[in-house]
Scaffold this active site. Structure first.
Site, PDB file in Angstrom:
ATOM      1  N   SER A 150     -11.304 -10.219  10.186  1.00  0.00           N
ATOM      2  CA  SER A 150     -10.721 -10.607   8.894  1.00  0.00           C
ATOM      3  C   SER A 150     -11.436 -11.860   8.422  1.00  0.00           C
ATOM      4  O   SER A 150     -11.978 -12.614   9.240  1.00  0.00           O
ATOM      5  CB  SER A 150      -9.230 -10.930   9.082  1.00  0.00           C
ATOM      6  N   TYR A 163      -1.842 -14.638  13.325  1.00  0.00           N
ATOM      7  CA  TYR A 163      -2.883 -13.708  12.869  1.00  0.00           C
ATOM      8  C   TYR A 163      -4.249 -14.404  12.805  1.00  0.00           C
ATOM      9  O   TYR A 163      -5.251 -13.895  13.317  1.00  0.00           O
ATOM     10  CB  TYR A 163      -2.481 -13.169  11.494  1.00  0.00           C
TER      11      TYR A 163
HETATM   12  P1  NAP Z   1      -2.588  -0.695   8.368  1.00  0.00           P
HETATM   13  O1  NAP Z   1      -2.762   0.260   7.247  1.00  0.00           O
HETATM   14  O2  NAP Z   1      -1.252  -1.287   8.599  1.00  0.00           O
HETATM   15  O3  NAP Z   1      -3.112  -0.007   9.699  1.00  0.00           O
HETATM   16  C1  NAP Z   1      -2.950  -0.614  10.950  1.00  0.00           C
HETATM   17  C2  NAP Z   1      -3.403   0.359  12.011  1.00  0.00           C
HETATM   18  O4  NAP Z   1      -3.274  -0.282  13.283  1.00  0.00           O
HETATM   19  C3  NAP Z   1      -2.556   1.622  12.056  1.00  0.00           C
HETATM   20  O5  NAP Z   1      -3.380   2.744  12.235  1.00  0.00           O
HETATM   21  C4  NAP Z   1      -1.669   1.412  13.284  1.00  0.00           C
HETATM   22  O6  NAP Z   1      -1.341   2.614  13.980  1.00  0.00           O
HETATM   23  C5  NAP Z   1      -2.601   0.595  14.161  1.00  0.00           C
HETATM   24  N1  NAP Z   1      -1.838  -0.140  15.164  1.00  0.00           N
HETATM   25  C6  NAP Z   1      -0.881  -1.079  14.979  1.00  0.00           C
HETATM   26  N2  NAP Z   1      -0.382  -1.495  16.164  1.00  0.00           N
HETATM   27  C7  NAP Z   1      -1.032  -0.782  17.112  1.00  0.00           C
HETATM   28  C8  NAP Z   1      -0.978  -0.745  18.519  1.00  0.00           C
HETATM   29  N3  NAP Z   1      -0.126  -1.528  19.219  1.00  0.00           N
HETATM   30  N4  NAP Z   1      -1.809   0.102  19.182  1.00  0.00           N
HETATM   31  C9  NAP Z   1      -2.671   0.898  18.500  1.00  0.00           C
HETATM   32  N5  NAP Z   1      -2.770   0.907  17.159  1.00  0.00           N
HETATM   33  C10 NAP Z   1      -1.957   0.082  16.482  1.00  0.00           C
HETATM   34  O7  NAP Z   1      -3.545  -1.955   8.196  1.00  0.00           O
HETATM   35  P2  NAP Z   1      -5.069  -2.088   7.723  1.00  0.00           P
HETATM   36  O8  NAP Z   1      -5.065  -2.952   6.523  1.00  0.00           O
HETATM   37  O9  NAP Z   1      -5.741  -0.777   7.668  1.00  0.00           O
HETATM   38  O10 NAP Z   1      -5.639  -2.963   8.921  1.00  0.00           O
HETATM   39  C11 NAP Z   1      -6.639  -2.501   9.810  1.00  0.00           C
HETATM   40  C12 NAP Z   1      -7.360  -3.711  10.403  1.00  0.00           C
HETATM   41  O11 NAP Z   1      -7.993  -4.423   9.354  1.00  0.00           O
HETATM   42  C13 NAP Z   1      -6.422  -4.703  11.092  1.00  0.00           C
HETATM   43  O12 NAP Z   1      -7.051  -5.206  12.258  1.00  0.00           O
HETATM   44  C14 NAP Z   1      -6.272  -5.797  10.054  1.00  0.00           C
HETATM   45  O13 NAP Z   1      -5.976  -7.048  10.641  1.00  0.00           O
HETATM   46  C15 NAP Z   1      -7.651  -5.782   9.429  1.00  0.00           C
HETATM   47  N6  NAP Z   1      -7.715  -6.385   8.097  1.00  0.00           N
HETATM   48  C16 NAP Z   1      -7.058  -5.830   7.036  1.00  0.00           C
HETATM   49  C17 NAP Z   1      -7.180  -6.436   5.797  1.00  0.00           C
HETATM   50  C18 NAP Z   1      -6.506  -5.886   4.574  1.00  0.00           C
HETATM   51  O14 NAP Z   1      -6.521  -6.581   3.529  1.00  0.00           O
HETATM   52  N7  NAP Z   1      -5.941  -4.694   4.585  1.00  0.00           N
HETATM   53  C19 NAP Z   1      -7.935  -7.594   5.642  1.00  0.00           C
HETATM   54  C20 NAP Z   1      -8.573  -8.126   6.752  1.00  0.00           C
HETATM   55  C21 NAP Z   1      -8.464  -7.511   7.963  1.00  0.00           C
HETATM   56  P3  NAP Z   1       0.010   3.456  13.660  1.00  0.00           P
HETATM   57  O15 NAP Z   1       0.213   3.412  12.176  1.00  0.00           O
HETATM   58  O16 NAP Z   1      -0.341   4.814  14.186  1.00  0.00           O
HETATM   59  O17 NAP Z   1       1.111   2.798  14.427  1.00  0.00           O
END
Ligand code: NAP
Length: 265
Positions: A150, A163
């Site tokens: 991130s 985080y």
């Molecule tokens: P998201 O839509 O909430 O997806 C999160 C994913 O992580 C889901 O597939 C979830 O699986 C999985 N997950 C959560 N807890 C888990 C666990 N204990 N074991 C295995 N899988 C787990 O969020 P996203 O925005 O796509 O985020 C993905 C990554 O990008 C994260 O690392 C986040 O910090 C990073 N990120 C996101 C943003 C943003 O703006 N969206 C910005 C910077 C970084 P289930 O749904 O199957 O439980």
């Protein structure tokens, strides 16, 4: 389309939602063989796999809580059995548990640390052990890791200290691994997304006022799409980046360029 992605066996943790889903679908379109990791979203993961199969690709779904050592080991065994090996892993699973420091419980701190940082360690370690078992010509790349971190690996984030601390840890984890395993033909890189429209930040983009505030700190004037991150991941997993290791691609529409200084500060 990258020819080097065709047939590559790639595990994406957190493939059931948001950024991970976008990466899985992009890799599917590139004719990679995709292992869609999930935790609670078995039906969503199956939908992602089905989308890939309908487009003529190959995909399996893989359950694992990435913070659980045994789950991670079982997941790698399942993929090894299904695909006969593994070429790359996208370490993407993550979550938030937000609170001001004074209000943050130890459980909230540990929850984020265990998934976002311990999980990254456990998956990276399993992947490196797997890659090291592969036969290798002297300069051949035998494995690739892409960590989805991130911009908060370097931008402090008030009321999200768990985080930001975990993501700062992921950056050093990625760089230290890259240094350690480069001579073994393993590349490790990171992607630092800014604000990407996914379920993790739905509370912000679904609220007009909060969205307006957020857009003020994104010079591009729009939220990122999951495909913006998927394109970066596809490049880092391809042979086009074969001499790139230990680096982080920032995919943030300029968010980290001190937008407060636009218009002379
Ligand atoms: P998201 O839509 O909430 O997806 C999160 C994913 O992580 C889901 O597939 C979830 O699986 C999985 N997950 C959560 N807890 C888990 C666990 N204990 N074991 C295995 N899988 C787990 O969020 P996203 O925005 O796509 O985020 C993905 C990554 O990008 C994260 O690392 C986040 O910090 C990073 N990120 C996101 C943003 C943003 O703006 N969206 C910005 C910077 C970084 P289930 O749904 O199957 O439980």
């Amino acid at each position: 389309m990258s020819p080097s992605l065709q047939g590559q066996r790639i595990f994406v943790t957190g493939g059931s939602s948001g950024i991970g889903r976008g990466i899985c679908e992009r890799l599917g379109r590139e004719n990679a063989r995709v292992a869609v990791g999930f935790h609670s979203g078995d039906e969503r993961a199956e939908q992602v796999a089905e989308t890939i199969r309908e487009a003529g690709g190959e995909a399996i779904t893989v359950p694992a809580d990435v913070s659980e050592e045994n789950d991670v080991e079982v997941a790698f065994a399942q993929i090894g059995e299904a695909f006969g090996g593994l070429d790359s892993v996208v370490i993407n699973a993550g979550l938030q548990a937000d609170a001001s420091l004074a209000e943050m419980s130890l459980d909230q701190w540990r929850k984020v640390m265990s998934v976002d940082l311990d999980g990254a360690f456990l998956v990276a370690r399993a992947a490196v052990r797997h890659f090291q078992r592969r036969e290798r010509d002297e300069t051949e790349t035998v494995g690739k890791l892409v960590f989805v971190s991130s911009v908060h690996e370097f931008i402090p984030w008030a009321c999200h200290v768990n985080y930001a601390s975990a993501k700062g840890g992921v950056e050093m984890l990625m760089k230290s691994i890259a240094q350690e395993v480069a001579s073994k033909g393993i590349r490790a890189n990171g992607i630092a997304p800014g604000a990407i429209k996914t379920p993790i930040n739905e509370d912000v983009w679904s609220d007009e006022e909060k969205l307006e505030e957020l857009l003020k700190i994104i010079p591009f004037g729009r939220l990122g799409e999951t495909e913006d991150v998927a394109a970066a991941a596809a490049w880092l997993l391809s042979d086009e980046s074969d001499y790139v290791t230990g680096t982080t691609l920032i995919v943030d529409g300029g968010m980290s360029l001190y937008p407060g200084f636009i218009g002379n500060g």
